[in-house]
Design an enzyme around this catalytic site. Sequence first.
Site, PDB file in Angstrom:
ATOM      1  N   TYR A 138      -8.069 -18.442 -11.748  1.00 55.27           N
ATOM      2  CA  TYR A 138      -7.691 -20.011 -11.638  1.00 55.27           C
ATOM      3  C   TYR A 138      -8.585 -20.646 -11.819  1.00 55.27           C
ATOM      4  CZ  TYR A 138      -3.509 -18.317  -9.497  1.00 55.27           C
ATOM      5  OH  TYR A 138      -2.572 -17.571  -9.110  1.00 55.27           O
ATOM      6  N   LYS A 193      -9.130  -4.509  -8.914  1.00 51.31           N
ATOM      7  CA  LYS A 193      -8.778  -3.491  -9.720  1.00 51.31           C
ATOM      8  C   LYS A 193      -9.983  -3.156 -10.381  1.00 51.31           C
ATOM      9  CE  LYS A 193      -5.642  -2.272 -11.490  1.00 51.31           C
ATOM     10  NZ  LYS A 193      -4.722  -1.083 -11.155  1.00 51.31           N
ATOM     11  N   ASP A 225      -2.228  -3.086  -7.151  1.00 50.07           N
ATOM     12  CA  ASP A 225      -0.963  -2.581  -7.152  1.00 50.07           C
ATOM     13  C   ASP A 225      -0.641  -1.874  -6.181  1.00 50.07           C
ATOM     14  OD1 ASP A 225      -2.955  -1.077  -8.054  1.00 50.07           O
ATOM     15  OD2 ASP A 225      -1.798  -0.040  -9.780  1.00 50.07           O
ATOM     16  N   ASP A 249      -3.686 -14.733  -3.959  1.00 48.13           N
ATOM     17  CA  ASP A 249      -2.323 -15.711  -3.947  1.00 48.13           C
ATOM     18  C   ASP A 249      -1.093 -14.862  -3.998  1.00 48.13           C
ATOM     19  OD1 ASP A 249      -0.739 -17.995  -4.424  1.00 48.13           O
ATOM     20  OD2 ASP A 249      -1.497 -18.303  -6.526  1.00 48.13           O
ATOM     21  N   ASP A 253       1.875 -14.029  -0.284  1.00 50.02           N
ATOM     22  CA  ASP A 253       3.166 -14.183  -0.154  1.00 50.02           C
ATOM     23  C   ASP A 253       4.006 -13.233  -0.117  1.00 50.02           C
ATOM     24  OD1 ASP A 253       2.785 -16.939  -0.904  1.00 50.02           O
ATOM     25  OD2 ASP A 253       4.025 -17.144  -2.749  1.00 50.02           O
TER      26      ASP A 253
END
Length: 362
Positions: A138, A193, A225, A249, A253
């Site tokens: 971001y 990752k 993942d 982010d 959620d």
Amino acid sequence: MAKYEIATIDGDGIGPEVCQSAITVLKEACGSGLLAFTGHDGGADHYVKSGHVLPDDTYAACKAADAILHGAAGMPGVTYPDGTEVGNDLHLRLRFRLDLYANVRPIRLYQGVDSPLKHFKPGQIDYVIVRENTEGLYASRGGGIVLRDEVATDTIVVTRKGIERVARFSFELARQRKGAPRDGKRRVTVCDKANILRTYAFFRSVCDDVAAAYPDVDIDYAYADAITVHMLKRPDFYDVIVAENMFGDIISDLGAATIGGMGLSASAELGDTHGLFQGAHGSAPDIAGQNAASPLATILSGALMLRWLGDKHADAALTDAAQRIELAVEQVLAKGDHVPRDLGGTASCTDMTQAVCRALSR
């Protein structure tokens, strides 16, 4: 004169409803003379009217305040020429200009809430996701390249300073907690990752460097993942999870979904000096003005604000008020007489606000 000045930005959609609800609860919990709330303009609707999503006077007030409480921002179709949403830019600008580098998202299953993870009971899901908030993918916001309407690029950026401070924040937070529900161990899980990208391998290595100063806290690793599976299969294993901006982010959620949804998802964006607090849900314009929104995420964000201020200023009155708000929310949900619509009930925003205030008064 009030002891702490709180700048508030109602924002868009349900923002004014949930923000004012939180203010009502905070006043009930803290009494008079402790907090002073001053409202300021900002958000997508204000951009449409004025051309400014974050006016200079609002930014100045936020910078000068002891803390910032925000409702929600964003409206469908209100975008910049490059297609990005105007509303999100409100807290993004505050985030970067005030250097709010740690986004704190508590994931806790409350009594009375029907989790989609049927095998887990209240208390068995209780961890915190700490998202690095000013770097990562971001950091390319507004700086990506679109070439000839054929190629688009954004660049991920991480720095040793940025990783070190969010990692240190996470280990310090783990020291303050009771450990993971499964085994009681204080643990920081690094979500990355590192097996694929050098950026994330660097992120992990810097976290390792920081971990050396915290022998009392375990360090754990999970690929981004794989952790989406682990958060569903063994959420009780986690205590504190630290992640790069975008990964944080996304998994925040997912974590919210396991405890009932975004309507219970509180959020704190913290720096060394400033703090911004808001529910992690959106502005939900489809139900705006209907008194249908749940204010609980914003109320719980207000409690996070009191905890942060209490720690920062060594003010036990604030810490006590935060604990009482959290307990009041849990009591209301556990009793089941008032259930917000997003959790399958019929209680309005006003109903939930009044129920929490009554629980506080008891």
